[in-house]
Scaffold this active site. Structure first.
Site, mmCIF file in Angstrom:
data_model
loop_
_atom_site.group_PDB
_atom_site.id
_atom_site.type_symbol
_atom_site.label_atom_id
_atom_site.label_comp_id
_atom_site.label_asym_id
_atom_site.label_seq_id
_atom_site.Cartn_x
_atom_site.Cartn_y
_atom_site.Cartn_z
ATOM 1 N N CYS A 16 -3.162 5.758 10.055
ATOM 2 C CA CYS A 16 -4.402 5.641 9.275
ATOM 3 C C CYS A 16 -4.420 6.596 8.096
ATOM 4 O O CYS A 16 -4.209 7.795 8.268
ATOM 5 C CB CYS A 16 -5.595 5.983 10.150
ATOM 6 S SG CYS A 16 -6.146 4.618 11.101
ATOM 7 N N CYS A 43 -6.065 1.207 -4.445
ATOM 8 C CA CYS A 43 -7.509 1.235 -4.175
ATOM 9 C C CYS A 43 -8.210 2.085 -5.229
ATOM 10 O O CYS A 43 -7.656 3.077 -5.703
ATOM 11 C CB CYS A 43 -7.784 1.806 -2.788
ATOM 12 S SG CYS A 43 -9.539 1.702 -2.346
ATOM 13 N N CYS A 48 -7.323 10.085 1.769
ATOM 14 C CA CYS A 48 -6.551 8.846 1.907
ATOM 15 C C CYS A 48 -5.394 8.798 0.905
ATOM 16 O O CYS A 48 -5.592 8.967 -0.304
ATOM 17 C CB CYS A 48 -7.480 7.656 1.685
ATOM 18 S SG CYS A 48 -6.632 6.084 1.633
ATOM 19 N N GLU A 90 1.662 -2.842 1.979
ATOM 20 C CA GLU A 90 2.196 -2.467 3.274
ATOM 21 C C GLU A 90 1.358 -3.077 4.388
ATOM 22 O O GLU A 90 0.133 -3.114 4.303
ATOM 23 C CB GLU A 90 2.226 -0.939 3.402
ATOM 24 C CG GLU A 90 3.295 -0.346 2.507
ATOM 25 C CD GLU A 90 3.439 1.155 2.638
ATOM 26 O OE1 GLU A 90 2.413 1.828 2.863
ATOM 27 O OE2 GLU A 90 4.565 1.642 2.517
ATOM 28 N N CYS A 117 -2.125 -4.330 11.037
ATOM 29 C CA CYS A 117 -3.032 -3.704 10.078
ATOM 30 C C CYS A 117 -2.740 -4.310 8.701
ATOM 31 O O CYS A 117 -1.645 -4.147 8.158
ATOM 32 C CB CYS A 117 -2.804 -2.189 10.097
ATOM 33 S SG CYS A 117 -3.902 -1.307 8.988
ATOM 34 N N CYS A 150 -11.204 7.971 -1.848
ATOM 35 C CA CYS A 150 -11.507 8.856 -0.710
ATOM 36 C C CYS A 150 -10.471 9.982 -0.678
ATOM 37 O O CYS A 150 -9.265 9.720 -0.787
ATOM 38 C CB CYS A 150 -11.477 8.070 0.595
ATOM 39 S SG CYS A 150 -12.608 6.668 0.579
HETATM 40 S S1 SF4 Z 1 -10.044 4.978 2.699
HETATM 41 FE FE1 SF4 Z 1 -8.433 4.695 1.138
HETATM 42 S S2 SF4 Z 1 -8.089 2.496 1.053
HETATM 43 FE FE2 SF4 Z 1 -10.079 2.816 2.106
HETATM 44 S S3 SF4 Z 1 -11.622 2.744 0.452
HETATM 45 FE FE3 SF4 Z 1 -11.065 4.907 0.681
HETATM 46 S S4 SF4 Z 1 -9.412 5.200 -0.844
HETATM 47 FE FE4 SF4 Z 1 -9.623 2.995 -0.516
#
Ligand code: SF4
Length: 403
Positions: free
Chosen positions: A389, A150, A157, A104, A143, A154
């Site tokens: 975000c 990923c 996220c 995306e 962006c 986190c």
């Molecule tokens: S914020 Fe999301 S995309 Fe960025 S490193 Fe952490 S898990 Fe990965």
């Protein structure tokens, strides 16, 4: 919807010209085709400054050379699967890549002060039956994503819920600029004018900023990230100044210095916590590189007079938004030429956190400003279509197919 260009789906043994820097393209035409190296410059300009998607378009190359190129090389481009406009003018573009991957990219127009969260009214009402003309934005931010999914996990996220599919290649990162500007609302100008020549001033052009803050951790895909920046900043291509590019990291400490040394881009650090215990909990990367190590690496960067580092800080209600957190954040950033971007949490399905109240956000901001910290609250853009975000997750869990 755009379709994948026929030349992009050529056989694997053809050379992918989009993955080459200009210097490599010059070497390719000289070494592989026996042509003068400047033909490589011409190819680079066609691909990146003019957005060419086939050799046929390259009318200042001879017919015979174009035919040879089509036999040995390809200019791939991502196939747009979905384009989701938000109510504030933001557009999220989902692009399909090889091996079942998709990414995306978010296209974020900015009409300046006074238009927070809305598309401005047109200056003049459209003629009956005509498409409404939307006033031109003064700035567009794109962006970009660097990975399909990923691995860093986190907790705030949405991308983390996908897991890691694969790293994107350099051309797949850089091509998002061409794809997203092609897919921009057609009532709006694209920042990249496909008819323009390198060096054209193009009074109609809109300022373009790039932020590497989409899906994935850019420094976990460092080689491709650096190469994509080399391609995007090349003066004969899109010529995007490095100072208009910001790369965000959760803190892969060993890679920070190399990124800045080799590219000259701006750095944004996703901090999101003020103690190691807190950060260990919400950002597993902190178990590997602690807050102190991360801030030491930032302090060690050479800083020009006009440079600054941005600290991103997602405010999670009741987790990291207390007055003690604000005091600790002041101490952590002390002595650094820094800006703090506060991002009230953007909820997503299954998220274990909540967004603080506007009053709590404001109190946190004032506590930092009172101590002289340059602090801003980032307005959520595209949050009604999960484009803000921390909300990007393509089509959910990663799909694995052989590349
Ligand atoms: S914020 Fe999301 S995309 Fe960025 S490193 Fe952490 S898990 Fe990965």
């Amino acid at each position: 919807m755009t379709k994948t260009d026929p030349e992009s789906s050529g056989s694997d043994d053809k050379k992918n010209l989009k993955d080459l820097t200009r210097a490599e393209l010059r070497a390719f035409v000289a070494d592989e085709l026996g042509e003068p190296a400047f033909r490589g410059d011409q190819l680079f300009r066609w691909i990146w400054a003019r957005g060419a998607r086939s050799f046929e378009e390259m009318t200042d190359l001879g017919r015979a050379l174009r035919a040879r190129l089509a036999g040995v090389a390809v200019i791939p481009t991502g196939a747009v699967k979905k384009r989701t406009p938000a109510s504030d003018g933001t557009v999220k573009v989902l692009t399909e890549l090889a091996g079942g991957a998709s990414v995306e990219t978010v296209w974020i127009p900015d009409w300046g002060p006074g238009h927070a969260g809305t598309i401005p009214e047109p200056d003049t009402p459209p003629e009956p039956g005509a498409r409404a003309q939307v006033p031109r934005p003064s700035r567009i931010t794109l962006c970009l994503s660097t990975q399909y999914g990923c691995a860093w996990g986190c907790r705030f996220c949405y991308t983390a819920t996908m897991g890691l599919g694969r790293d994107l290649r350099a051309w797949e990162i850089a091509d998002q600029v061409l794809v997203a500007t092609r897919e921009a609302p057609d009532a709006l100008p694209t920042p990249v004018d496909p008819g323009s020549k390198p060096g054209d001033k193009g009074g109609d052009k809109v300022a373009l900023n790039l932020v590497y803050m989409g899906m994935g951790e850019p420094l976990a895909n460092l080689e491709a990230t650096i190469r994509s920046i080399q391609i995007l900043t090349d003066e004969q291509g899109l010529a995007i100044p490095p100072r208009r590019i910001t790369v965000s990291t959760v803190g892969l400490v060993p890679a920070i210095e190399r990124l800045i040394d080799e590219t000259g881009v701006r750095l944004a650090v996703s901090l999101h916590a003020t103690t190691d215990a807190q950060r260990d909990e919400i950002m597993p990367v902190n178990r590997k590189w602690k807050l102190g190590e991360l801030l030491d690496a930032v302090r060690a960067l050479p800083m020009g007079k006009r440079d600054h580092v941005t600290f991103e800080y997602i405010l999670l209600a009741g987790v990291n938004d207390t007055p003690e957190d604000a005091r600790r954040l002041v101490r952590l950033t002390h002595g650094l030429r820094a800006k703090v971007n506060l991002i009230p949490f953007n909820p997503h399905p299954g998220a274990p956190y909540a967004r603080p109240s506007d009053e709590a956000v404001s109190a946190f901001k004032e506590a930092l400003r009172d101590k002289g910290v340059h602090t801003y609250v980032r307005r959520a853009r595209g949050d009604d279509v999960l484009a803000a975000c921390g909300q990007l997750a393509g089509e959910g869990k990663v799909q694995r197919r052989p590349v």
